[in-house]
Scaffold this motif. Structure first.
Motif, PDB file in Angstrom:
ATOM      1  N   ASP A 241      34.672  -4.640   0.998  1.00 35.88           N
ATOM      2  CA  ASP A 241      34.487  -3.545   0.283  1.00 35.88           C
ATOM      3  C   ASP A 241      34.260  -2.378   1.139  1.00 35.88           C
ATOM      4  OD1 ASP A 241      34.089  -1.440  -1.399  1.00 35.88           O
ATOM      5  OD2 ASP A 241      33.005  -2.579  -3.057  1.00 35.88           O
ATOM      6  N   GLU A 242      35.023  -1.422   1.440  1.00 30.46           N
ATOM      7  CA  GLU A 242      34.570  -0.250   2.149  1.00 30.46           C
ATOM      8  C   GLU A 242      33.249   0.352   1.613  1.00 30.46           C
ATOM      9  OE1 GLU A 242      37.436   3.421   1.334  1.00 30.46           O
ATOM     10  OE2 GLU A 242      38.536   1.622   1.512  1.00 30.46           O
ATOM     11  N   THR A 243      32.823   0.465   0.393  1.00 30.63           N
ATOM     12  CA  THR A 243      31.756   1.078   0.124  1.00 30.63           C
ATOM     13  C   THR A 243      30.608   0.317   0.468  1.00 30.63           C
ATOM     14  OG1 THR A 243      31.761  -0.057  -2.080  1.00 30.63           O
ATOM     15  CG2 THR A 243      33.274   2.158  -1.921  1.00 30.63           C
ATOM     16  N   LYS A 244      30.654  -0.871   0.827  1.00 33.86           N
ATOM     17  CA  LYS A 244      29.455  -1.609   1.151  1.00 33.86           C
ATOM     18  C   LYS A 244      29.536  -1.687   2.729  1.00 33.86           C
ATOM     19  CE  LYS A 244      28.660  -5.304  -1.358  1.00 33.86           C
ATOM     20  NZ  LYS A 244      27.604  -5.086  -2.361  1.00 33.86           N
ATOM     21  N   THR A 245      30.638  -1.703   3.492  1.00 37.77           N
ATOM     22  CA  THR A 245      30.597  -1.726   5.058  1.00 37.77           C
ATOM     23  C   THR A 245      31.992  -0.832   5.222  1.00 37.77           C
ATOM     24  OG1 THR A 245      29.857  -4.041   5.202  1.00 37.77           O
ATOM     25  CG2 THR A 245      30.936  -3.130   7.028  1.00 37.77           C
ATOM     26  N   SER A 246      31.693   0.198   6.094  1.00 42.36           N
ATOM     27  CA  SER A 246      32.650   1.191   6.322  1.00 42.36           C
ATOM     28  C   SER A 246      33.693   0.486   7.314  1.00 42.36           C
ATOM     29  CB  SER A 246      31.891   2.414   7.002  1.00 42.36           C
ATOM     30  OG  SER A 246      31.752   2.232   8.448  1.00 42.36           O
ATOM     31  N   PRO A 247      34.871   0.837   7.041  1.00 41.83           N
ATOM     32  CA  PRO A 247      36.017   0.393   7.766  1.00 41.83           C
ATOM     33  C   PRO A 247      35.704   0.706   9.223  1.00 41.83           C
ATOM     34  CG  PRO A 247      37.010   1.709   5.964  1.00 41.83           C
ATOM     35  CD  PRO A 247      35.640   1.715   5.929  1.00 41.83           C
ATOM     36  N   GLN A 294      40.718  -7.642  22.067  1.00 39.43           N
ATOM     37  CA  GLN A 294      39.805  -6.914  21.203  1.00 39.43           C
ATOM     38  C   GLN A 294      40.519  -5.906  20.270  1.00 39.43           C
ATOM     39  OE1 GLN A 294      38.947  -7.760  24.198  1.00 39.43           O
ATOM     40  NE2 GLN A 294      36.940  -8.381  24.080  1.00 39.43           N
ATOM     41  N   ARG A 295      41.511  -5.296  20.928  1.00 40.13           N
ATOM     42  CA  ARG A 295      42.027  -4.022  20.134  1.00 40.13           C
ATOM     43  C   ARG A 295      43.119  -4.796  19.250  1.00 40.13           C
ATOM     44  NH1 ARG A 295      41.614   0.995  22.214  1.00 40.13           N
ATOM     45  NH2 ARG A 295      40.697   1.030  24.333  1.00 40.13           N
ATOM     46  N   LYS A 296      43.972  -5.893  19.558  1.00 43.60           N
ATOM     47  CA  LYS A 296      44.894  -6.417  18.699  1.00 43.60           C
ATOM     48  C   LYS A 296      44.333  -7.014  17.599  1.00 43.60           C
ATOM     49  CE  LYS A 296      48.957  -7.808  17.732  1.00 43.60           C
ATOM     50  NZ  LYS A 296      49.799  -6.830  17.377  1.00 43.60           N
ATOM     51  N   LEU A 297      43.311  -7.873  17.722  1.00 50.13           N
ATOM     52  CA  LEU A 297      42.567  -8.367  16.672  1.00 50.13           C
ATOM     53  C   LEU A 297      42.050  -7.501  15.648  1.00 50.13           C
ATOM     54  CD1 LEU A 297      41.300 -10.938  15.266  1.00 50.13           C
ATOM     55  CD2 LEU A 297      39.486 -11.105  16.806  1.00 50.13           C
ATOM     56  N   ALA A 298      41.103  -6.298  16.390  1.00 49.97           N
ATOM     57  CA  ALA A 298      40.751  -5.188  15.362  1.00 49.97           C
ATOM     58  C   ALA A 298      41.930  -4.510  14.548  1.00 49.97           C
ATOM     59  CB  ALA A 298      39.823  -4.370  16.370  1.00 49.97           C
ATOM     60  N   ASN A 299      42.783  -4.115  15.289  1.00 52.21           N
ATOM     61  CA  ASN A 299      44.013  -3.702  14.600  1.00 52.21           C
ATOM     62  C   ASN A 299      44.541  -4.634  13.322  1.00 52.21           C
ATOM     63  OD1 ASN A 299      43.812  -1.610  16.414  1.00 52.21           O
ATOM     64  ND2 ASN A 299      45.339  -2.369  17.568  1.00 52.21           N
ATOM     65  N   VAL A 305      42.939  -5.986   5.740  1.00 49.79           N
ATOM     66  CA  VAL A 305      41.708  -5.751   4.777  1.00 49.79           C
ATOM     67  C   VAL A 305      41.879  -4.492   4.200  1.00 49.79           C
ATOM     68  CG1 VAL A 305      39.088  -5.770   4.487  1.00 49.79           C
ATOM     69  CG2 VAL A 305      40.182  -7.486   6.075  1.00 49.79           C
ATOM     70  N   HIS A 306      42.107  -3.594   5.231  1.00 49.46           N
ATOM     71  CA  HIS A 306      42.068  -1.911   4.387  1.00 49.46           C
ATOM     72  C   HIS A 306      43.053  -1.192   4.447  1.00 49.46           C
ATOM     73  CE1 HIS A 306      37.576  -2.306   4.394  1.00 49.46           C
ATOM     74  NE2 HIS A 306      37.143  -2.612   5.801  1.00 49.46           N
ATOM     75  N   GLY A 307      44.152  -1.797   4.613  1.00 50.98           N
ATOM     76  CA  GLY A 307      45.491  -1.186   4.534  1.00 50.98           C
ATOM     77  C   GLY A 307      45.922  -0.251   5.904  1.00 50.98           C
ATOM     78  N   LYS A 308      47.103   0.093   6.099  1.00 52.82           N
ATOM     79  CA  LYS A 308      47.680   0.969   7.239  1.00 52.82           C
ATOM     80  C   LYS A 308      47.064   2.131   7.246  1.00 52.82           C
ATOM     81  CE  LYS A 308      52.146  -1.492   7.778  1.00 52.82           C
ATOM     82  NZ  LYS A 308      53.451  -1.378   7.419  1.00 52.82           N
ATOM     83  N   LYS A 309      46.912   2.949   6.335  1.00 51.45           N
ATOM     84  CA  LYS A 309      46.546   4.302   6.396  1.00 51.45           C
ATOM     85  C   LYS A 309      45.137   4.368   6.852  1.00 51.45           C
ATOM     86  CE  LYS A 309      46.425   8.519   3.607  1.00 51.45           C
ATOM     87  NZ  LYS A 309      46.661   9.081   2.191  1.00 51.45           N
ATOM     88  N   ILE A 310      44.238   3.649   6.274  1.00 58.44           N
ATOM     89  CA  ILE A 310      42.931   3.706   6.981  1.00 58.44           C
ATOM     90  C   ILE A 310      42.653   3.171   8.488  1.00 58.44           C
ATOM     91  CG2 ILE A 310      40.464   2.584   6.584  1.00 58.44           C
ATOM     92  CD1 ILE A 310      40.889   2.951   3.436  1.00 58.44           C
ATOM     93  N   LYS A 313      43.758   5.697  10.911  1.00 58.22           N
ATOM     94  CA  LYS A 313      42.362   6.538  11.017  1.00 58.22           C
ATOM     95  C   LYS A 313      41.323   6.322  11.683  1.00 58.22           C
ATOM     96  CE  LYS A 313      42.549   9.303   6.527  1.00 58.22           C
ATOM     97  NZ  LYS A 313      41.927   9.825   5.333  1.00 58.22           N
ATOM     98  N   ILE A 314      40.945   4.745  11.464  1.00 53.43           N
ATOM     99  CA  ILE A 314      39.833   4.167  12.507  1.00 53.43           C
ATOM    100  C   ILE A 314      40.163   4.212  13.790  1.00 53.43           C
ATOM    101  CG2 ILE A 314      38.381   2.120  12.698  1.00 53.43           C
ATOM    102  CD1 ILE A 314      37.977   3.719   9.968  1.00 53.43           C
ATOM    103  N   ARG A 315      41.643   3.802  13.963  1.00 56.86           N
ATOM    104  CA  ARG A 315      42.026   3.945  15.470  1.00 56.86           C
ATOM    105  C   ARG A 315      41.893   5.019  16.183  1.00 56.86           C
ATOM    106  NH1 ARG A 315      46.084   0.559  13.559  1.00 56.86           N
ATOM    107  NH2 ARG A 315      47.735   2.197  13.796  1.00 56.86           N
ATOM    108  N   LYS A 316      42.324   6.164  15.729  1.00 59.79           N
ATOM    109  CA  LYS A 316      42.156   7.553  16.086  1.00 59.79           C
ATOM    110  C   LYS A 316      40.843   7.963  16.232  1.00 59.79           C
ATOM    111  CE  LYS A 316      43.640  12.311  15.027  1.00 59.79           C
ATOM    112  NZ  LYS A 316      44.041  13.460  14.000  1.00 59.79           N
ATOM    113  N   ILE A 317      39.910   7.733  15.349  1.00 53.79           N
ATOM    114  CA  ILE A 317      38.509   7.962  15.386  1.00 53.79           C
ATOM    115  C   ILE A 317      37.946   7.265  16.717  1.00 53.79           C
ATOM    116  CG2 ILE A 317      36.209   7.911  14.418  1.00 53.79           C
ATOM    117  CD1 ILE A 317      37.491   8.345  11.560  1.00 53.79           C
ATOM    118  N   THR A 318      38.255   5.994  16.788  1.00 52.20           N
ATOM    119  CA  THR A 318      37.618   5.230  17.808  1.00 52.20           C
ATOM    120  C   THR A 318      38.107   5.910  19.100  1.00 52.20           C
ATOM    121  OG1 THR A 318      37.600   3.086  16.489  1.00 52.20           O
ATOM    122  CG2 THR A 318      37.598   3.035  18.851  1.00 52.20           C
TER     123      THR A 318
END
Length: 426
Positions: A241-247, A294-299, A305-310, A313-318
């Motif tokens: 759940d993204e409200t309990k652990t951030s993506p 690591q990148r492949k597994l994280a992606n 779990v969180h969908g393509k859109k999120i 975003k996380i890849r961009k932030i990282t």
């Protein structure tokens, strides 16, 4: 690999199995895995049973996902030092609905054919007297206390094990019997801590019907630091759940796996073929600094779990936070700032509070990354703190000129930890 046992063995997903299972699985077989609603969200450890459901379904077998709406009232004593806190009916119903939706969403990504059941639907219809008469008679107390989950608790002289928990294995065994009779389910799968509960069901089916049933367990994965896999370094669960652990935190967990671990986990936590995985491992070993695995597994897993859109975003932030080639933080646009603020640890400070300036150590303490000013000061002297991507070597008064875009201050602690502060009018 056409054979499910070969597939699971290669991926490191088999710990124990009942003899003869290979012969059974030569034909389409119905199997099940259970999930007790002890929380309103699944966590990283819950992904393994879902992965198993999908592997069986993709190999032509029928997978059943069972939510323990009834067994959740009791709590599984396996791997527990003391009794779980009993949850109210209302909380259990809420938890059941929440994890039901999570499981359905996770299954849709790879398979839409897996059936979801709730054991409360049939256990509510059997009386206590009927249960102990029709089910309890097949097991001696000697057999029950020989189970590891019971034996370990009985050795705890202070707390022991309650009769409620003692009966858990029988109820789970009854689930297997019911599914065997209604759905012709011949196989139960679970974590290695479930072996005693699984064999109870196998034995009950044999004694009551004369039929043969089977079981497979997958290993409980422990990280090199001794913490159960799926928990943070502080021992907290990493929730789906993204409200309990951030993506963002979820993604970084996978990115921070060591090279020693990653070759094992890329097999366990993805559905990539053997050929693709072996090719990735070969390329990773040639250029380990690129962290391809690591990148492949994280992606893969964050998108699942969180969908393509999120995930995008996380890849961009990282990329913004960790890639040195990127333009300085102060030149980012407002939209990017907002995205970073929403996805990494953050806090809000009023502009009035900041008007006269605020001492760096006070701000670091407010961030809650440090338990005290002295701890923050030690980190400062160890050259492990960056403010807006610039190394900070001494305590000072943070003023307006230290604010980026009139709103933001970014802190970095060591190589991996980031924290952003937003300054706004009340």
């Amino acid at each position: 690999m056409k054979n499910i046992i070969d597939e699971l063995s290669w991926r490191g997903l088999i710990k124990n199995k009942v003899p003869g299972i290979e012969h059974l699985l030569k034909k389409p077989t119905t199997m099940y895995i259970g999930f007790d609603p002890t929380s309103d969200s699944l966590h990283l450890g819950s992904l393994l049973p879902i992965i198993m459901l999908i592997h069986f379904q993709r190999k032509g077998h029928k997978s059943l996902a069972l939510i323990g709406g009834a067994t959740g009232f009791i709590g599984d004593p396996s791997e527990r030092k003391d009794q779980r806190i009993f949850l109210s009916k209302k909380i259990l119903e809420n938890n059941t609905e929440s994890i039901k939706n999570q499981i359905l969403n996770l299954l849709k990504f790879y398979s839409k054919k897996i059936e979801l059941l709730n054991n409360f639907d049939w256990i509510q219809n059997i009386s206590f007297l009927d249960f102990i008469r029709e089910i309890g008679k097949y097991f001696t107390v000697n057999q029950m206390i020989s189970k590891d989950s019971v034996k370990k608790r009985m050795q705890n002289k202070k707390n022991g094990i309650s009769f409620t928990e003692f009966s858990y294995s029988l109820i789970q065994g009854y689930d297997f019997l019911y599914l065997n009779q209604i759905f012709n389910c011949k196989l139960q799968v679970g974590g290695s801590d479930q072996w005693g509960n699984i064999t109870t069901g196998i034995e009950l089916i044999r004694k009551k019907t004369g039929k043969k049933a089977y079981g497979i367990t997958f290993p409980l994965i422990i990280q090199p630091n001794g913490i159960k896999f799926g928990k943070s370094e502080k021992g907290e669960n990493l929730w789906l759940d993204e409200t309990k652990t951030s993506p963002y935190k979820f993604y970084q967990f996978w990115m921070n796996l060591s090279d020693f671990e990653i070759e094992k986990y890329i097999k366990i936590y993805t559905f990539l073929s053997k050929e693709k995985i072996e090719n990735l491992i070969f390329r990773h070993k040639k250029h380990p600094n690129k962290r391809l695995l690591q990148r492949k597994l994280a992606n893969e897993i964050t998108e699942w779990v969180h969908g393509k859109k999120i995930s995008k975003k996380i890849r961009k932030i990282t990329n913004i936070l960790f890639e040195k080639k990127n333009k300085p933080f102060q030149f980012l646009d407002e939209k990017t700032f907002i995205s970073i603020y929403n996805h990494i640890p953050h806090m809000f400070i009023s502009r009035d509070e900041f008007e006269q300036g605020i001492v760096l150590l006070d701000l670091l303490k407010k961030s809650e990354f440090f338990s005290s000013k002295s701890e923050a000061n030690r980190a400062l002297k160890a050259n492990s703190i960056h403010l807006n991507q610039i190394l900070v070597k001494e305590n000072f008064l943070i003023k307006k000129e230290n604010i980026i875009g009139k709103k933001y201050i970014l802190f970095q602690f060591g190589k991996k930890e980031f924290f952003i502060i937003k300054i706004e009018e009340l």
